[in-house]
Design a protein around this motif. Structure first.
Motif, PDB file in Angstrom:
ATOM      1  N   LYS A  18       0.829  -1.214   0.000  1.00 29.56           N
ATOM      2  CA  LYS A  18       0.000   0.000   0.000  1.00 29.56           C
ATOM      3  C   LYS A  18       0.859   1.259   0.000  1.00 29.56           C
ATOM      4  CE  LYS A  18      -2.152  -1.305   3.724  1.00 29.56           C
ATOM      5  NZ  LYS A  18      -1.472  -2.601   3.921  1.00 29.56           N
ATOM      6  N   SER A  37      -2.748   9.071   9.588  1.00 25.70           N
ATOM      7  CA  SER A  37      -3.424   8.399  10.703  1.00 25.70           C
ATOM      8  C   SER A  37      -2.676   8.614  12.008  1.00 25.70           C
ATOM      9  CB  SER A  37      -3.474   6.897  10.444  1.00 25.70           C
ATOM     10  OG  SER A  37      -4.263   6.613   9.321  1.00 25.70           O
ATOM     11  N   ARG A  41       1.650   2.443  17.563  1.00 22.83           N
ATOM     12  CA  ARG A  41       2.858   1.638  17.337  1.00 22.83           C
ATOM     13  C   ARG A  41       4.087   2.558  17.299  1.00 22.83           C
ATOM     14  NH1 ARG A  41       5.361   2.322  12.647  1.00 22.83           N
ATOM     15  NH2 ARG A  41       4.358   2.015  10.614  1.00 22.83           N
ATOM     16  N   ARG A  44       9.022   3.451  12.858  1.00 20.87           N
ATOM     17  CA  ARG A  44      10.122   2.681  12.255  1.00 20.87           C
ATOM     18  C   ARG A  44      11.236   3.659  11.923  1.00 20.87           C
ATOM     19  NH1 ARG A  44       5.771   0.048   8.267  1.00 20.87           N
ATOM     20  NH2 ARG A  44       4.999  -1.578   9.654  1.00 20.87           N
ATOM     21  N   TYR A  53       2.672   9.007  10.151  1.00 21.87           N
ATOM     22  CA  TYR A  53       1.656   8.857  11.208  1.00 21.87           C
ATOM     23  C   TYR A  53       1.844   9.965  12.232  1.00 21.87           C
ATOM     24  CZ  TYR A  53       0.615   3.930  10.010  1.00 21.87           C
ATOM     25  OH  TYR A  53       0.216   2.757   9.388  1.00 21.87           O
ATOM     26  N   GLU A  72     -12.816   6.683  12.052  1.00 21.00           N
ATOM     27  CA  GLU A  72     -12.820   5.256  12.383  1.00 21.00           C
ATOM     28  C   GLU A  72     -11.566   4.974  13.177  1.00 21.00           C
ATOM     29  OE1 GLU A  72     -10.371   2.902  11.350  1.00 21.00           O
ATOM     30  OE2 GLU A  72      -9.285   4.560  10.472  1.00 21.00           O
ATOM     31  N   TYR A  81      -4.949   2.154  15.747  1.00 22.25           N
ATOM     32  CA  TYR A  81      -4.800   3.011  14.572  1.00 22.25           C
ATOM     33  C   TYR A  81      -6.105   3.773  14.378  1.00 22.25           C
ATOM     34  CZ  TYR A  81      -0.844   0.002  13.192  1.00 22.25           C
ATOM     35  OH  TYR A  81       0.335  -0.701  13.155  1.00 22.25           O
ATOM     36  N   GLY A  82      -6.048   5.040  14.003  1.00 19.60           N
ATOM     37  CA  GLY A  82      -7.268   5.805  13.783  1.00 19.60           C
ATOM     38  C   GLY A  82      -7.094   6.910  12.765  1.00 19.60           C
ATOM     39  N   THR A  83      -8.209   7.235  12.084  1.00 23.84           N
ATOM     40  CA  THR A  83      -8.215   8.281  11.054  1.00 23.84           C
ATOM     41  C   THR A  83      -8.791   9.571  11.635  1.00 23.84           C
ATOM     42  OG1 THR A  83      -8.622   6.597   9.368  1.00 23.84           O
ATOM     43  CG2 THR A  83      -9.114   8.884   8.763  1.00 23.84           C
ATOM     44  N   ASP A 101      -5.213   5.061   3.833  1.00 24.31           N
ATOM     45  CA  ASP A 101      -4.512   3.768   3.821  1.00 24.31           C
ATOM     46  C   ASP A 101      -4.828   3.125   5.164  1.00 24.31           C
ATOM     47  OD1 ASP A 101      -2.637   1.778   4.428  1.00 24.31           O
ATOM     48  OD2 ASP A 101      -0.927   2.878   3.619  1.00 24.31           O
ATOM     49  N   GLU A 103      -6.626  -0.521   7.482  1.00 21.95           N
ATOM     50  CA  GLU A 103      -6.877  -1.968   7.415  1.00 21.95           C
ATOM     51  C   GLU A 103      -8.390  -2.239   7.296  1.00 21.95           C
ATOM     52  OE1 GLU A 103      -8.617  -1.475  10.485  1.00 21.95           O
ATOM     53  OE2 GLU A 103      -8.187  -3.640  10.575  1.00 21.95           O
ATOM     54  N   ARG A 148       1.071 -10.665  11.607  1.00 25.26           N
ATOM     55  CA  ARG A 148       0.546  -9.961  10.426  1.00 25.26           C
ATOM     56  C   ARG A 148       0.105 -10.953   9.342  1.00 25.26           C
ATOM     57  NH1 ARG A 148       2.456  -3.987   9.790  1.00 25.26           N
ATOM     58  NH2 ARG A 148       2.431  -3.411  11.982  1.00 25.26           N
TER      59      ARG A 148
END
Ligand code: ADP
Ligand code: 5GP
Length: 193
Positions: A18, A37, A41, A44, A53, A72, A81-83, A101, A103, A148
């Motif tokens: 994605k 979002s 987490r 990285r 993020y 959501e 995770y949230g938008t 992007d 899930e 995952r």
């Protein structure tokens, strides 16, 4: 009155590509907004707060949930995770198309709230290749990769519920197909709002 922007949901298992495909889409298109979002987490290497993020702790994330600040939100691989709702409404009202992007649980929530959103499932060529890509990215521990992949099996069963399925065999080709979907949606009826 100017036309409202359209909302595109891009979903699919972790490692399907994605970020890679969307990176190519954004290279080829200016007037398109990537929804950043919030997540609990850890970043990285190379990820910047506010770019890939908004990196939050659980307390701050829960606060945003309580205040109804997410369009959501979902738990995925032991993280949240949230938008954020605000920026999306702002862009859509300004006539700018928005890409999420997210899930599959989140995609379902958005489609229920905004049925006019266009949903696209980005699928890997097969599960072996998905595993290879997740490993080659080198960002998750073996334990997290296994988690995952386990989630991917159930996510793949959701593909048929999406408006479109794009197979990410070659990422440039897949990006072209996604751009075609975006352009085609522009030509059809505008969202009723
Ligand atoms: P996602 O955002 O869906 O989790 P990424 O975009 O991070 O997936 O891609 C996962 C890994 O697969 C990355 O290492 C990426 O470079 C690689 N990848 C993405 N698309 C392709 C492709 N079409 N062919 C081969 N490798 C790919
Ligand atoms: P990653 O940790 O690899 O960046 O993302 C893991 C999964 O979370 C991916 O499938 C990604 O699409 C999804 N994701 C990212 N942001 C959101 C979000 O705001 N909401 C939901 N529901 N999923 C998200």
């Amino acid at each position: 009155m100017s036309k409202r922007g359209r909302l595109f949901i891009v979903s699919g298992p972790s490692g399907s590509g994605k970020s890679t495909v969307l990176g190519e889409v954004f290279k080829r298109r200016d007037r398109l907004y990537f929804s950043v979002s919030a997540t609990t987490r850890a970043p990285r290497p190379g990820e910047t707060d506010g770019v890939e993020y908004f990196f939050l702790d659980e307390e701050r994330f829960d606060q945003m949930v309580e205040r109804g600040e997410f369009l959501e939100h979902a738990r995925y691989a032991k993280c949240s995770y949230g938008t954020p709702r605000g920026p999306i409404e702002e862009k859509l009202n300004a006539g700018i198309d928005v890409i999420l992007d997210i899930e599959v649980q989140g995609a379902k929530q958005v489609k229920a709230r905004m049925p006019e959103a266009v949903s696209v499932f980005l699928a890997p060529p097969d599960l072996r290749e998905l595993e290879r890509r997740l490993r080659s990215r080198g960002t998750e521990s073996e334990e997290r990769i296994a988690l995952r992949l386990e989630t991917a099996r159930s996510e793949l069963r959701e593909a048929e519920k999406y408006d479109y399925v794009v197979v990410n065999d070659d990422f440039r080709r897949a990006a072209g197909e996604l751009l075609d979907i975006i352009d085609r949606s522009e030509e059809t009826e505008p969202s009723k709002n």
